[in-house]
Design a protein around this motif. Structure first.
Motif, short mmCIF file in Angstrom:
data_model
loop_
_atom_site.label_atom_id
_atom_site.label_comp_id
_atom_site.label_asym_id
_atom_site.label_seq_id
_atom_site.Cartn_x
_atom_site.Cartn_y
_atom_site.Cartn_z
N SER A 108 -13.42 9.32 16.60
CA SER A 108 -13.56 9.23 18.06
C SER A 108 -14.04 7.85 18.48
O SER A 108 -13.51 7.25 19.42
N GLU A 109 -15.04 7.34 17.76
CA GLU A 109 -15.59 6.03 18.13
C GLU A 109 -14.54 4.94 17.97
O GLU A 109 -14.35 4.11 18.86
N LYS A 112 -11.89 4.77 20.68
CA LYS A 112 -12.34 4.12 21.92
C LYS A 112 -12.46 2.62 21.75
O LYS A 112 -12.18 1.85 22.68
N TYR B 19 -15.74 6.71 29.35
CA TYR B 19 -14.83 7.64 28.66
C TYR B 19 -13.86 6.89 27.76
O TYR B 19 -13.69 7.20 26.58
N GLU B 20 -13.22 5.87 28.34
CA GLU B 20 -12.15 5.18 27.62
C GLU B 20 -12.66 4.25 26.52
O GLU B 20 -12.01 4.08 25.49
N ARG B 21 -13.82 3.60 26.75
CA ARG B 21 -14.30 2.61 25.79
C ARG B 21 -15.60 3.01 25.11
O ARG B 21 -16.04 2.35 24.18
N GLY B 22 -16.23 4.05 25.61
CA GLY B 22 -17.55 4.42 25.09
C GLY B 22 -18.65 3.77 25.93
O GLY B 22 -18.43 2.73 26.55
N THR B 26 -19.06 -0.50 26.74
CA THR B 26 -18.75 -0.91 28.10
C THR B 26 -19.87 -1.80 28.63
O THR B 26 -21.03 -1.40 28.63
N PHE B 99 -8.28 9.44 24.08
CA PHE B 99 -9.74 9.21 24.04
C PHE B 99 -10.56 10.44 23.70
O PHE B 99 -11.79 10.39 23.76
N THR B 105 -17.08 13.60 23.37
CA THR B 105 -17.27 12.26 22.82
C THR B 105 -18.53 11.59 23.38
O THR B 105 -19.23 10.87 22.66
N GLU B 109 -21.74 10.41 21.13
CA GLU B 109 -22.23 9.04 21.15
C GLU B 109 -23.72 9.00 21.49
O GLU B 109 -24.49 8.31 20.83
N SER B 165 -6.77 13.58 19.34
CA SER B 165 -6.95 12.14 19.45
C SER B 165 -6.83 11.46 18.08
O SER B 165 -6.56 10.26 18.00
#
Lengths: 195, 195
Positions: A108-109, A112, B19-22, B26, B99, B105, B109, B165
């Motif tokens: 998952s990481e 992204k 969401y998209e990059r973490g 970001t 994602f 996710t 994280e 994903s």
DNA sequence: GTCTATATAGAGATAGAC
DNA sequence: GTCTATCTCTATATAGAC
């Protein structure tokens, strides 16, 4: 220190820290501190952080394959072997409740972050997938059905790991493991069941 | 710009980028660039990055609650409502394959980062959990069984999102959704099924 | 093979003008 | 409410002594 030994230690520590803290949130300084080497020494063994990640993924691929091979040798039948897979959730319960599944969370990481190493991480999933599919095939399922069952079981164990780390609920994990074992017992394909 | 409007835009963009990059990956610069404000202006609206995260989580809690309320109004029976939940995997397929699940996710994280906001992220899961449990209760299940079924379904959809994903396999998602719908049909408790 | 010292870039965060 | 300019810290990465 002997050639390769320091390198192996770096990879071992990085493997654990990437799991516990995440890849991006783990710094060279974190790894160096635990291995007890200087940050500078690092770059004798690895040129970039991505190279360490690749080494960690290779290590995980090897360790996973070794675990699967071990189950193949120790457990007599495919049913027992699949049960070993399900039981990971119990055996590694403490770490999973704290950090989730090492494969799922890394995948998952990396998805992204958009790193190319994502393919390698998915490769670890593939090892489980194909190994499980082979066990289901040995149970008498056709290739397509066996892969379908493998993916289904992989997904279920992933979901349990995610919720386990969210809710920290041991009883939930145990109930789901029991449920998966009961499901497994029901998966003998019709021709065999009728014998 | 009108009071609160820029702030709302920041939270909206941050929600998507987290969401998209973490969250960690970001940066303020990323968000500022998309909102088209300067990095400095940022700190008029939020003092720290954690404050943005908390605002994003609050936004997600509200949006999730609104979605659940919507299903409650639009769909006549609890079975149809639970089906709406299962169908998220189809409706949001593209983003989930890219994602993963935004709730799962983020929770993973934050668990690794050790941030206090993790509790808030788990709260989003709890909204789904209790809403689903209520639907299962309406289907005639006792409180304990209803929660058990809710957690089971939540785990399954999480697992599908994770593997979706990883493998980018649309057919797998569709097969699992069908499977979950069939499972749902079988969940009428005995007293009702016998009527 | 390991170290210290340092270069460089980017992050979060602040100050003060407008 | 928004900007520019700047501070500080930490990260990856390099250079060169030992």
């Amino acid at each position: 220190m002997a050639a390769g030994e320091t390198r192996a230690q770096i990879v071992e520590v990085a493997d654990r820290l990437f799991y516990e803290r995440g890849y991006e949130h783990t710094s060279f300084a974190d790894i160096a501190a635990e291995v007890q080497i200087s940050r500078g020494n690092f770059y004798y063994h690895f040129r970039t952080k991505d190279e360490i990640l690749d080494a960690v993924i290779r290590r995980r691929l090897e360790n996973t394959q070794a675990m699967l091979d071990g189950w193949e040798d120790e457990r007599a039948g495919p049913g027992d072997r699949i049960t070993s897979f399900i039981q990971i959730l119990i055996v590694n319960q403490a770490k999973i409740m704290a950090f989730g599944c090492p494969v799922g969370t890394l995948t998952s990481e990396l998805a992204k972050l958009g790193l190319p190493s994502q393919a390698g991480a998915t490769g670890i999933f593939s090892l489980f997938r194909h190994w499980l599919a082979r066990q289901f095939a040995l149970l008498g399922h056709g290739a397509e059905a066996a892969d379908r069952l493998a993916m289904h079981l992989l997904a279920r164990s992933q979901g349990v790991a995610t919720l386990a780390s969210a809710f920290h609920d041991k009883a939930f994990v145990e109930a789901e493991v029991q449920d998966m074992c009961a499901w497994l017992d029901a998966q003998a394909p019709d021709p065999i069941r009728l014998q």
